[in-house]
Write an enzyme that holds these catalytic residues in place. Structure first.
Site, PDB file in Angstrom:
ATOM      1  N   CYS A  81       0.840  -1.199   0.000  1.00  0.00           N
ATOM      2  CA  CYS A  81       0.000   0.000   0.000  1.00  0.00           C
ATOM      3  C   CYS A  81       0.882   1.258   0.000  1.00  0.00           C
ATOM      4  O   CYS A  81       1.505   1.572  -1.010  1.00  0.00           O
ATOM      5  CB  CYS A  81      -0.977  -0.057   1.160  1.00  0.00           C
ATOM      6  SG  CYS A  81      -2.384   1.062   0.992  1.00  0.00           S
ATOM      7  N   HIS A 171      -3.816  -5.163   0.227  1.00  0.00           N
ATOM      8  CA  HIS A 171      -3.319  -5.683   1.506  1.00  0.00           C
ATOM      9  C   HIS A 171      -3.351  -7.209   1.499  1.00  0.00           C
ATOM     10  O   HIS A 171      -4.421  -7.804   1.614  1.00  0.00           O
ATOM     11  CB  HIS A 171      -4.184  -5.164   2.658  1.00  0.00           C
ATOM     12  CG  HIS A 171      -3.921  -3.748   3.026  1.00  0.00           C
ATOM     13  ND1 HIS A 171      -3.692  -3.344   4.322  1.00  0.00           N
ATOM     14  CD2 HIS A 171      -3.841  -2.627   2.267  1.00  0.00           C
ATOM     15  CE1 HIS A 171      -3.490  -2.027   4.345  1.00  0.00           C
ATOM     16  NE2 HIS A 171      -3.579  -1.580   3.107  1.00  0.00           N
ATOM     17  N   GLU A 173      -2.588  -9.251   3.791  1.00  0.00           N
ATOM     18  CA  GLU A 173      -3.025  -9.811   5.078  1.00  0.00           C
ATOM     19  C   GLU A 173      -4.522  -9.673   5.312  1.00  0.00           C
ATOM     20  O   GLU A 173      -5.066 -10.252   6.248  1.00  0.00           O
ATOM     21  CB  GLU A 173      -2.253  -9.154   6.228  1.00  0.00           C
ATOM     22  CG  GLU A 173      -2.769  -7.805   6.674  1.00  0.00           C
ATOM     23  CD  GLU A 173      -2.477  -6.666   5.700  1.00  0.00           C
ATOM     24  OE1 GLU A 173      -3.039  -5.565   5.895  1.00  0.00           O
ATOM     25  OE2 GLU A 173      -1.700  -6.859   4.753  1.00  0.00           O
TER      26      GLU A 173
END
Length: 195
Positions: A81, A171, A173
Site C-alpha cells: 500500500c 493488503h 493480510e
C-alpha cells in the site's frame, strides 16, 4: 534457510496481522521497528524488508525512502500500500489522489505481467483495498514494471526490472485478499533464494 524479516512500520493498525501472515507463510522471525527508529547498520542483518501501509504520503517518511535506496540492490523488499507508493516515488514515479477513496473495498485485479510474486495465483484475483492515492500509470518509470491492475487500469502491483523489489497496492493480510498468504509465501521464497 528461514527468513528473518524487518517490517518498517508506518503507524499501521494492521501490523500485527502482517506479522502473523509472514510467520504463517514461513518466516523464521519478524521484527517490527517504527520507521524513524531503524538503524541502517542494524537493518543490514535482516534477509528481507517489508514496508508497511500507513497514513499520509511517502514524502512524510524520508527514513523509509532511504531504506529502499540503501537496500534495493541487495535485499528483497516488499512494499504494501503506502510501501508500494514509496517504491514508486523512490524511482521517480508519481502518485495521484483517487476520486473515490478505496477503504475496505474488495475488487478484482488482473495480471498484466508475469512475476514471481504472483506465481500460482489464479486471476482475476480478489483483493482488499485501503487507499486514497495510486501510482500514475501515465508517468513512465523506467526501472519498474506494473504486474497487475484493476479493470480501470490502476496499478495494483509492480516489480523492479532488475532487483528483487516488489510492491502491492492491496493488503495481502486482509481477509478480503483471497490468495494473500500464497503471495507472501512467493515473496519469502525470493528472500530464501537471495540469502
Amino acid at each position: 534457510m528461514s527468513a528473518k524479516i524487518l517490517i518498517s512500520d508506518h503507524n499501521d493498525v494492521w501490523t500485527d496481522n502482517r506479522v502473523q501472515g509472514l510467520e504463517e507463510a514461513g518466516a523464521e522471525s519478524v521484527a517490527v521497528y517504527a520507521f524513524n527508529k531503524i538503524d541502517l547498520n542494524a537493518a543490514a542483518a535482516f534477509n528481507g524488508i517489508v514496508l508497511s501501509p500507513g497514513p499520509a504520503l511517502p514524502k512524510d517518511y524520508p527514513a523509509s525512502l532511504e531504506l529502499i535506496k540503501t537496500f534495493y540492490k541487495t535485499k528483497p523488499i516488499l512494499g504494501v500500500c503506502l510501501g508500494m507508493q514509496m517504491i514508486v516515488e523512490c524511482f521517480s514515479g508519481e502518485l495521484y489522489n483517487l476520486e473515490n477513496v478505496q477503504h475496505g473495498k474488495r475488487i478484482e485485479v488482473f495480471k498484466t505481467q508475469d512475476c514471481v510474486l504472483l506465481d500460482n495465483i489464479p486471476f482475476p484475483m480478489k483483493v482488499g483495498l485501503y487507499h486514497s492515492w495510486a501510482m500514475d500509470k501515465d508517468v513512465p518509470v523506467e526501472e519498474l514494471i506494473i504486474t497487475s491492475a484493476t479493470k480501470e487500469n490502476i496499478p495494483m502491483s509492480l516489480k523492479h526490472r532488475e532487483y528483487n523489489t516488489f510492491g502491492v497496492q492491496f493488503h495481502p493480510e486482509s481477509y478480503m485478499t483471497k490468495d494473500g498468504l500464497l503471495l507472501m509465501k512467493n515473496w519469502l521464497s525470493v528472500v530464501n533464494k537471495t540469502n
